[in-house]
Design a protein around this motif. Sequence first.
Motif, short mmCIF file in Angstrom:
data_model
loop_
_atom_site.label_atom_id
_atom_site.label_comp_id
_atom_site.label_asym_id
_atom_site.label_seq_id
_atom_site.Cartn_x
_atom_site.Cartn_y
_atom_site.Cartn_z
N VAL A 265 0.84 -1.21 0.00
CA VAL A 265 0.00 0.00 0.00
C VAL A 265 0.87 1.25 0.00
O VAL A 265 0.56 2.24 -0.68
CB VAL A 265 -0.96 -0.01 1.21
CG1 VAL A 265 -1.74 1.29 1.29
CG2 VAL A 265 -1.91 -1.20 1.12
N ALA A 266 1.97 1.22 0.76
CA ALA A 266 2.87 2.38 0.79
C ALA A 266 3.45 2.67 -0.59
O ALA A 266 3.80 3.82 -0.89
CB ALA A 266 3.99 2.14 1.80
N GLY A 267 3.53 1.65 -1.43
CA GLY A 267 4.03 1.83 -2.79
C GLY A 267 3.00 2.35 -3.76
O GLY A 267 3.26 2.42 -4.97
N GLY A 268 1.82 2.72 -3.26
CA GLY A 268 0.80 3.32 -4.11
C GLY A 268 -0.24 2.37 -4.64
O GLY A 268 -1.08 2.75 -5.46
N LYS A 269 -0.22 1.11 -4.20
CA LYS A 269 -1.17 0.12 -4.71
C LYS A 269 -2.40 0.04 -3.81
O LYS A 269 -2.39 0.48 -2.67
CB LYS A 269 -0.48 -1.24 -4.82
CG LYS A 269 0.69 -1.24 -5.81
CD LYS A 269 1.35 -2.60 -5.92
CE LYS A 269 2.47 -2.59 -6.96
NZ LYS A 269 3.11 -3.92 -7.10
N GLY A 270 -3.48 -0.56 -4.36
CA GLY A 270 -4.76 -0.57 -3.68
C GLY A 270 -5.02 -1.84 -2.91
O GLY A 270 -4.53 -2.92 -3.26
N LEU A 271 -5.84 -1.72 -1.85
CA LEU A 271 -6.14 -2.84 -0.97
C LEU A 271 -7.62 -2.84 -0.62
O LEU A 271 -8.19 -1.79 -0.29
CB LEU A 271 -5.30 -2.76 0.31
CG LEU A 271 -5.61 -3.76 1.43
CD1 LEU A 271 -5.25 -5.18 0.98
CD2 LEU A 271 -4.85 -3.39 2.70
#
Length: 634
Positions: free
Chosen positions: A564-570
């Motif tokens: 998530v910190a890398g910009g991806k969604g959860l």
Amino acid sequence: MLRRLLEMRRAPQCDIHGSSARTVNRALVWMVLASISLVIWHVWVYGPSGHAAPYQGEARSFPLLLGAEVWDLLTNKHGILAELREVFPYFIVGVLLAGYLRTYKIAVKLQAMLRKYGVLSVFLASFVGIITPLCACGTLTTAVSLLFAGLPLAPVMALMVTSPLLSPSTYLLTLNDLGPEWTVIRTLSAFSMGIFAGLVTHFLWKRGLLGENLFIEGAVVRGDFHDEDYPDERLRCNCRQKFGNRVAVRTGNTFLVFLAKSAEMVWTVGKYILVGVAIGAIVERYMPAQWIYRFFGKDDPLNIVWVTLGSVPVFLHQISASSILYHIKSSLDGTLDGGVGLAFMIGGPVTAMPTMVLFWSVFKKRVFFLYLFVCLTGTLLIAYGFRAALFVPGVDTGNDLLRGVRSLSGGVSAVIKKQSSTVRIVMDPTRQNAIATCTNDLEGQGGVVFDGCRERFLERSAGLYDNRAYVGNIARWLEENNSSAVGRQILVYTLHDDLPYLGKGVLDRLAREGYSVSVLTRRTAPQLSEPMLDRTGQLWVFCGGAGPESRLTAAELERVSQFVAGGKGLLVVAGQSPGGTDDLSGANSLATRFGVEFAGVADQGSELPVSVASNLFNRSAELLGRLLKLVHKA
């Protein structure tokens, strides 16, 4: 020639064409001072924000603590400067649009048509009001000049009521702050207020209840407000000395006139944005949450009355209102009561105290009380009417996850408890939070969606209600908040094997929208490995079960956090365990990393209503949503 134009000294602004009177500026100053006092009080009593213990003077001097607190309020990643950067594109577009309207005198030309159409002029005046860049004080002086010119009171009353509620700049800023649905609602409510005020006035005028003379004897000197020697400085117009008009006199270049008139709007609009953003940030950060929830979140029909009456003595400009309401929404532990929010945005701007004082001193008391009556009664009627017709209790109106969704599957749901200011509640039916989101764009993190009910994701529920549309909205929202290089790659990961999720219909829908979906379970993939996450843009985790195998390990949790910190969604989906137990520890080990805790379960019924809006309303909101994206990209 351009050099001479730039060297022109800025002259006093014109009350007739919408500048703020000195009383308005004083009101803004008092609002800022009151907000600063709240910050000082909070730091003195509690210390820096986030500290529960009382301030300990011996640890650090109070001025240093206060200075650090103000600096953090301005510069932190969710502070005032960050929000101003977000608002800036809409501010510029709004200023340019207002400059265009003023350059070509569109509102003035429409005002000249108001005499031609009898009672229908009320509708035209209401339209003129929502495109005129005037505040309440500027509208009042314009109204006096129109009445002197022989215009009937009914269309003038419609103009006086609508102009303080909406303008081109306000329209775009509402689009940014609250989204397209709220922008449509605000536009319709402003237009409806004008029609209500005009028709009521027309009815009373026709029956002779308002009399012939509207002004207090000797209160207004007849004459040309544009004359520099006009004796009443409250109404005297200095527009001939304004920068834009002096440019127009010295050059025939329409583009330069447009730039000059747009430049005049920068401070006129900008000061309200500054005040609105600052007050909104301070309210969200320092105002006790239970106070805000009592009036804006609690399901109490009388809250509309209290907010409407409470807004009368408060000077709330139309531009500031949407920003403050945005912060109020963010601070709530549940969803906003839409009717109360609408009453706040209508009642405050239309009953600004400086305007009421000027109104009292110029018009006869029957006209003053008529204005007050149509403002208060209209606000109540529209707020209650829209609350019944458009707003669904427990739903965050305009939220992207609910676009095009009329209802969802309910059932037993884990109750979401908000623990971070970056979390926003999307649905809280029966005031039990069921869906939430978390965004932290300024830190480059991806978006996170929390859902406490697994029922709407199950294969057996895919064709029920609008579950498919909802799942598609989740994928779309997570993709829009994905700042990584990996796009449209979804990994569905189930921590138990008892129930099938999504189903063929949902998977086909996602495939048609360009998503590639992989479905894995704990049995087929015992570990969430880094290679799996590296090639994934969205991770959908379905939690459940009560054993250790139904929980992510510490290493997996850390990988998901970095994901998530890398910009991806959860997406995190919890709910009652298949065996009927309420063990939510597995879901919480993941959710608490992003500001949410699942605390207990609640039965929310078989169907959750989401929207009662018509297709026309939804279509209008969709078109505005596209405009929002265009402005944001620009």
